[in-house]
Write an enzyme that holds these catalytic residues in place. Structure first.
Site, PDB file in Angstrom:
ATOM      1  N   LYS A 196      47.319  56.313  35.647  1.00 45.28           N
ATOM      2  CA  LYS A 196      46.026  55.801  36.263  1.00 45.28           C
ATOM      3  C   LYS A 196      45.276  55.334  35.103  1.00 45.28           C
ATOM      4  O   LYS A 196      44.639  56.265  34.469  1.00 45.28           O
ATOM      5  CB  LYS A 196      45.800  56.865  37.452  1.00 45.28           C
ATOM      6  CG  LYS A 196      44.223  56.183  38.080  1.00 45.28           C
ATOM      7  CD  LYS A 196      44.014  57.196  39.191  1.00 45.28           C
ATOM      8  CE  LYS A 196      42.435  56.737  39.677  1.00 45.28           C
ATOM      9  NZ  LYS A 196      42.355  57.338  41.014  1.00 45.28           N
ATOM     10  N   LYS A 254      48.459  52.345  38.181  1.00 40.25           N
ATOM     11  CA  LYS A 254      47.249  51.853  38.748  1.00 40.25           C
ATOM     12  C   LYS A 254      46.228  51.451  37.747  1.00 40.25           C
ATOM     13  O   LYS A 254      46.143  51.993  36.792  1.00 40.25           O
ATOM     14  CB  LYS A 254      46.871  52.839  39.683  1.00 40.25           C
ATOM     15  CG  LYS A 254      45.609  52.796  40.386  1.00 40.25           C
ATOM     16  CD  LYS A 254      44.977  53.778  41.240  1.00 40.25           C
ATOM     17  CE  LYS A 254      43.728  53.623  41.726  1.00 40.25           C
ATOM     18  NZ  LYS A 254      43.328  54.753  42.454  1.00 40.25           N
TER      19      LYS A 254
END
Ligand code: PBG
Length: 329
Positions: A196, A254
């Site tokens: 992330k 992400k």
């Protein structure tokens, strides 16, 4: 060699293009993020996410039924926590009768077979909008992991099928896995936000949950001490491999569209299912350009989302899930 090989033959018409198509989206590919608020009768459009809503529990029920009827069989829950319940340690996150815990039960009661995944992170509960406990100008790692672990147990108790830690603290997957095993939640899975990035694409999401980091004297307003530097590639593999070793069942990359290279790198290296999150800012960009008439909404939606699957995603978390399923079915 030309003219023996003419690649355009396989593009002559729609039928042949369909026959040789390598990547096809189906409802099974999608994980639907849902934003939940306290109250009754609330279906509140998020200003920076046109046609996306925060639901109170009573209206969430109908929405979940709609999703199930469309063939969308997994959801990812996020809650908007009232300000007066926020503190430094995310105390409210452990409330067995908190909004998240009630939401989990409601979804499972409404649609027992729906896969319920829950966001595990402190930021919606943090008075400071950070994913960790703050002390002396620092985001504490291990103390935060303890809370995330308790939070995961609380979600498992409420009936979550998967917990999804989105915080990027070190060691949280092992801690959560061990606690779930110790308490008998052997079937509760972990989808880890493994790679992330500290991204500017999360803006609209933070509007939706009112969870943006606040101005503090001794802590930067960004999340760069825990989320990854977007300049880095090999670090994503390291993070992902560690999370798998610690017990993650599913890993995630992400944001999505700017990180297709990372997605493919990871797909080539690991053998667990990989999710991608097409985040709020990606959604907002497409909506905004389409509103201005500068891009064709449906075409750009399909092109970007197909790219995730082509790049290696097994699961796509997307605010477009319903729109896409309407279009393809
Ligand atoms: C919170 C969390 C964020 C998102 C998912 N979980 C925001 C953040 O890390 O600041 C972003 C999702 C989106 O932008 O759609 N830990």
């Amino acid at each position: 060699m030309y003219p023996i090989k003419r690649n355009r033959r396989l593009r002559t018409n729609q039928a042949i293009r369909d026959l040789v198509k390598e990547t096809v989206l189906t409802p099974n590919d999608f994980l639907v993020p849902l934003f939940i608020v306290e109250g009754k009768g609330i279906k509140d459009e998020i200003p920076s996410m046109p046609n996306y809503y925060r639901y109170s529990l009573d209206l969430l029920k109908a929405e979940v039924k709609t999703l199930w009827a469309m063939g969308l069989k997994s959801v990812l829950l996020f809650v908007k926590v009232p300000d007066q319940l926020k503190d430094n340690k995310g105390t409210e996150a452990l409330n067995s009768n908190g909004l998240m815990q009630r939401a989990i039960k409601l979804v499972k009661d409404t649609c027992p077979d729906m896969i319920v995944m829950t966001d595990v992170a402190l930021d919606p509960y943090s008075a400071y909008g950070h994913d960790g406990i703050i002390e002396n100008g620092e985001i504490l790692n291990d103390e935060t992991v303890d809370v995330l672990t308790e939070m995961s147990l609380s979600h498992a108790q409420a009936g979550a099928n998967f917990v999804a830690p989105s915080d990027m603290m070190d060691g949280r997957i092992l801690s959560i896995r061990e606690a779930l095993e110790d308490d008998g939640y052997t079937n509760t899975g972990i989808m880890s936000y493994s790679a992330k990035y500290a991204s500017a694409f999360y803006g609209p999401f933070r509007d939706a949950l009112d969870s943006a980091p606040v101005d503090l004297i001794d802590i930067p307003k960004d999340k760069k001490t825990y989320q990854m530097d977007y300049a880095n590639r090999f670090e994503a593999l390291r993070e992902t491999e560690m999370d798998i070793d610690e017990g993650a069942d599913i890993v995630m990359v992400k944001p999505g569209i700017s990180y297709l290279d990372i997605l493919r790198d990871i797909k080539n290296e690991v053998d667990v299912p990989i999710a991608v999150y097409q985040v709020s800012g990606e959604y907002a960009m497409i909506k905004a350009a389409a509103e201005k008439g500068w891009l064709n909404h449906d075409q750009v939606m399909m092109e970007t989302t197909t790219a995730f699957k082509r790049a290696g995603a097994d699961i796509i978390a997307s605010y477009f899930a319903k729109d896409i399923v309407k279009l393809i079915s």
